[in-house]
Design a protein around this motif. Structure first.
Motif, PDB file in Angstrom:
ATOM      1  N   VAL A  52     -23.233  54.663  -3.213  1.00 19.38           N
ATOM      2  CA  VAL A  52     -24.378  55.370  -3.327  1.00 19.38           C
ATOM      3  C   VAL A  52     -25.592  54.892  -2.573  1.00 19.38           C
ATOM      4  CG1 VAL A  52     -26.126  56.456  -5.255  1.00 19.38           C
ATOM      5  CG2 VAL A  52     -23.404  56.429  -5.373  1.00 19.38           C
TER       6      VAL A  52
ATOM      7  N   ALA B 137     -19.202  60.079  -0.699  1.00 22.94           N
ATOM      8  CA  ALA B 137     -20.422  60.561  -1.626  1.00 22.94           C
ATOM      9  C   ALA B 137     -21.079  61.769  -1.302  1.00 22.94           C
ATOM     10  CB  ALA B 137     -21.360  59.455  -1.582  1.00 22.94           C
TER      11      ALA B 137
ATOM     12  N   TYR C   5     -27.129  60.898  -5.136  1.00 19.85           N
ATOM     13  CA  TYR C   5     -25.942  60.804  -4.628  1.00 19.85           C
ATOM     14  C   TYR C   5     -24.970  60.396  -5.730  1.00 19.85           C
ATOM     15  CZ  TYR C   5     -27.519  61.729   0.001  1.00 19.85           C
ATOM     16  OH  TYR C   5     -28.223  62.172   1.163  1.00 19.85           O
ATOM     17  N   THR C   6     -23.601  61.046  -5.729  1.00 20.31           N
ATOM     18  CA  THR C   6     -22.296  60.579  -6.652  1.00 20.31           C
ATOM     19  C   THR C   6     -21.422  60.471  -5.672  1.00 20.31           C
ATOM     20  OG1 THR C   6     -21.354  61.225  -8.609  1.00 20.31           O
ATOM     21  CG2 THR C   6     -21.947  62.964  -7.132  1.00 20.31           C
TER      22      THR C   6
END
Length: 850
Positions: free
Chosen positions: A108, A450, A457-458
């Motif tokens: 991330v 991501a 962001y994940t």
């Protein structure tokens, strides 16, 4: 095997599986002591209890799933064909919960850093002015797209999807060896690997509490909907692909179907007044966001690469005007050069105020004097690569060069130092890999992902693990024959439970049932899929009826059946007329060879095999439009005709007949799926138009050659025609008499209640054409409608009783002329439909005659 490996092997056998890691490399599953790592223990015990035989049985199911779902990877330059079945290993890579938490934070952070860098490099360029990044890495980079400078994407997000390739060194440290910012591939394959893995090892998957992937894809989709610049409640999003020849086209198709976005190519889009539109059957439809799966430099031949045939002219100007968003933003490929890795730690401290959580593989850019001197002095320990790789350029290992080669490499580096970089050679870790002999170590690289979720962001809780071809090879490449694994990230029971229903980012204000949002290219492929499917069935029925005639098993007599079959195939131009003068045995030999070529020779353009290949080709280009069941039926059909026939003559005949029977049943299942499971939109309509038009052509030609050109005593031909048209039972139950020319002609030509008759095809075509979108309002009856109505009138007004009677010379010339005219009208109808809806050009031959 070393003593250490022998010791490790014995200890691994104590827990039920036989596995020995490679010395000098970190092994993901086993400790140096020979016992499994804690997060691998549950999987290793389960696999050990299964044993080789049971695991092999489970994996047969997995391989069947891969084949049934058509999961493939295109290999460039493969002499056996581009498409290969997706290479997957049943043993997943397992990552523990705590370790993943560290990886997740690092990925991330890295995505955030790279997005911030892109915003600066395409904006104020403080990094260049403050000398924190060498200007050579920006202005000399072919992926720096100058026309995109100053374009601010919606929300300031350049990177909507990001991927990093991770490797682990012998001390257990994870390193980033590549950043993927252009159009990262692998997410679709990672999800497919998960679907196969979960069904192959369902109990083990459930027991290990593996984290689900669905939430990641749902969040990414909702974020895309939120980024669309349009204020409309239902923004139109398309997925842009380079086309079916791209190496990861399956993934493009899979993601388009998974997200519910149309899959388009550059030719499907156009720009008008700085707005991107999708070319559909009913006209141009505005596009709000493009999910890009092709390199950015190919996206616009006007402002980027002028030689690109994949792009959309004017796309950059549309993006500049703010009428369309692109994910990832144009120009994001700028950061894929490995030279940036050397500067990321300092840039992270400067831009984010943080230390870089995961180091990159040690990298030296030769444009700096100190780095260049280090590379020259340690040439045996590094890999030298071009700063901006181009096609045909390869890494050079200094340790493998002789004195002359080293001197030449040093000369090139010193002559153009900014064009070279060097990286440390990473001793990749290993993981258990399933082979025919059991488990064996293979080197791995893990690609993690991501995505922007609308706020930050994940990371995808998993990834695409790629595997080397052997334990001695450190090359991990799908193009070079490598494999893949599912990646299991362990979590809590809540993490491993199915995802709850997530509310979409935008809800439509009102339900919409529009059916015109169909690109012309897709309609064209559906049209030809219908035609090729009908050709396959027509040829299969023809061969199935004629093949028994060669063995004397047909119920209308041996001599007559062989003579009739030869006469028919001669008139259909499958056999030369000279065959009629040959002996009975020679006719039988030539007929046998012909029928088997038609059924099984894939090089025979009039045969089943060749048309089946064409059917799969067009189906592959619209795979996202087909249901999983429909695709499995097509796969089953193709698999049947690739089997080797028995060598013994009697067994071969039985096998051929069974295969033809199965093919016709499978094609019937295909038709049933299309009728029962397909929404009655324009896509289905063009598919059925293709089928009806092709069946009409085939039936007309069969009637012309089998009846109009038949002798006065036409009963043997009529029986054969009725069987080929699958209308024997209808005829016998309706007329209770032996075949008569007038009755058979009425059933096969004019009876609109018979789904095998020419009249039925024409009536259905008229109905379909009436419901197609009409764009030329000034033309009350467009050309294709006039041709279809002419066909229908010709058949309805035909004097069938008179046409069936031979003249004084024993010929049916009037019937022959009628059927020839009908055939030409079918061809005119095909050309008119293609010109109006599929290619948007004027039909040359028709306009002169109407």
């Amino acid at each position: 095997m070393t003593g250490k490996q022998t010791k490790t092997l014995k200890r691994s056998e104590e827990i039920g599986w036989r596995y020995a890691p490679v010395d000098g490399h970190w092994d993901e599953a086993m400790r140096p002591s020979g016992f499994p790592r804690s997060h691998w223990r549950q999987l290793s015990v389960a696999v050990g209890r299964m044993g080789v035989r049971q695991l092999a049985h489970h994996w047969e199911t997995g391989q069947q799933l891969i084949q049934a779902n058509g999961i493939t990877y295109n290999v460039y330059g493969d002499p056996q064909g581009k498409e290969r079945p997706w290479p997957m290993d049943p043993i997943p890579l397992v990552i523990g919960q705590e370790e993943w938490a560290m990886l997740e934070r690092a990925i991330v952070q890295r995505a955030t850093l790279l997005n911030t860098m892109l915003a600066d490099l395409y904006g104020p360029r403080h990094l260049i002015h403050d000398r924190r990044l060498p200007p050579e890495l920006l202005y000399a980079n072919p992926h720096f797209l100058r026309p995109c400078s100053g374009i601010a994407p919606p929300g300031g997000v350049h990177l909507h999807a990001y991927a990093a390739d991770l490797a682990r060194s012998p001390d257990g440290q994870w390193w980033v060896i590549n950043d993927r910012t252009q159009a990262p591939s692998g997410m679709g394959y990672a999800l497919e690997n998960r679907l196969v893995s979960a069904r192959t090892l369902p109990n083990v998957f459930s027991q290990c509490q593996v984290r689900q992937l669905a939430r990641f894809f749902q969040a990414g989709r909702d974020a895309l909907l939120g980024l669309a610049p349009s204020s409309r409640s239902t923004p139109r999003i398309v997925l842009l692909t380079p086309g079916p020849h791209n190496e990861t086209y399956f993934e493009h198709s899979f993601l388009a179907r998974h997200y519910g976005f149309p899959l388009v190519e550059g030719a499907d889009l156009t720009v008008r007044d700085n707005r991107v539109y999708l070319k559909t059957l009913s006209g141009l439809e505005p596009v709000d966001l493009i999910l890009r799966r092709q390199d950015d430099s190919y996206c616009d031949p006007l402002e980027l690469r002028g030689d690109s045939v994949l792009g959309v002219p004017g796309l950059v100007q549309a993006v500049r005007s703010g009428t369309v968003a692109i994910a990832n933003a144009l120009g994001s490929g700028l950061l894929e050069t490995p030279a940036h890795l050397a500067f990321l730690p300092g840039l992270c401290r400067h831009m984010l105020g943080e230390e870089l959580l995961m180091p990159s593989v040690a990298t030296w850019w030769c444009g700096h004097a100190e780095a260049r001197q280090y590379v020259i002095e340690h040439l045996d320990q590094v890999v030298v690569k071009p700063t901006f790789p181009r096609f045909g350029q390869h890494p050079e290992f200094g340790s493998t060069l002789d004195a002359k080669g080293r001197a030449e490499l040093i000369r090139r580096i010193e002559a153009h130092p900014d064009q070279y970089l060097a990286q440390e050679q990473v001793a990749l870790s290993t993981a258990p890999h399933w082979t025919e002999d059991g488990l064996a170590p293979r080197h791995i690289v893990v690609r993690v992902f991501a995505a922007w979720d609308g706020q930050s962001y994940t990371a995808l809780p998993g990834g695409l693990t790629r595997v080397s071809t052997s334990s001695s090879s450190l090359v991990v490449s799908m193009q070079m024959g490598g494999g893949s694994k599912d990646t299991w990230v362990l979590g809590t029971p809540e993490d491993s439970s199915p995802s709850p229903l997530i509310r979409p980012a935008r809800l439509p204000a009102a339900a919409s049932r529009t059916m015109s949002d169909l690109p012309s290219r897709v309609a064209d492929n559906l049209f030809w899929m219908g035609r090729y499917a009908e050709r396959v069935e027509s040829i299969a029925r023809l061969v199935r009826v004629l093949l028994p005639a060669l063995s004397g098993e047909a119920d209308f007599g041996h001599a007559a059946s062989l003579e009739t079959a030869v006469q028919l195939m001669t008139r259909l131009r499958y056999l030369p007329k000279e065959v009629l003068r040959n002996s009975i045995s020679e006719q039988r030999r030539q007929m046998t060879r012909l029928l088997r070529e038609l059924a099984f020779d894939q090089s025979q353009t009039a045969g089943v095999g060749w048309n089946l290949k064409q059917l799969r080709r067009v189906a592959w280009q619209i795979k996202e439009k087909l249901s999983a069941d429909t695709w499995r039926v097509l796969q089953q059909l193709e698999t049947g005709f690739t089997r080797t026939a028995p060598s013994i003559a009697d067994q071969r005949f039985v096998a051929e007949m069974l295969l033809l029977d199965q093919a016709i049943v499978t094609l019937s299942a295909f038709s049933g799926l299309l009728m029962e499971n397909t929404t009655r939109g324009h896509g289905w309509r063009f598919l059925d138009i293709g089928r009806r038009l092709e069946r009409g052509l085939q039936s007309t030609e069969l009637l012309r050659c089998g009846l109009a050109a038949a002798p006065v005593e036409a009963e043997p031909y009529l029986e054969m025609l009725l069987r080929i048209a699958d209308s024997s039972i209808t005829y016998r139950s309706r007329y209770l008499t032996t075949p008569r020319a007038d009755l058979a002609l009425d059933l096969l030509l004019g009876d609109e209640a018979n789904p095998r008759s020419v009249g039925f095809q024409v009536a259905t075509l008229c109905d379909h054409i009436e419901k197609l979108p009409q764009r030329d309002t000034q033309d009350r009856h467009p050309l294709e409608q006039r041709v279809a109505l002419k066909l229908l009138s010709t058949i309805r007004l035909a004097r069938i009783e008179t046409l069936a009677i031979p003249d004084s010379k024993g010929r049916r010339d009037e019937l022959d002329r009628l059927l020839t005219g009908i055939k030409m009208d079918f061809l005119d109808l095909s050309e008119a439909l293609t010109a109006r809806y599929l290619s948007h050009v004027t039909p040359s031959r028709l306009m002169a005659s109407t």
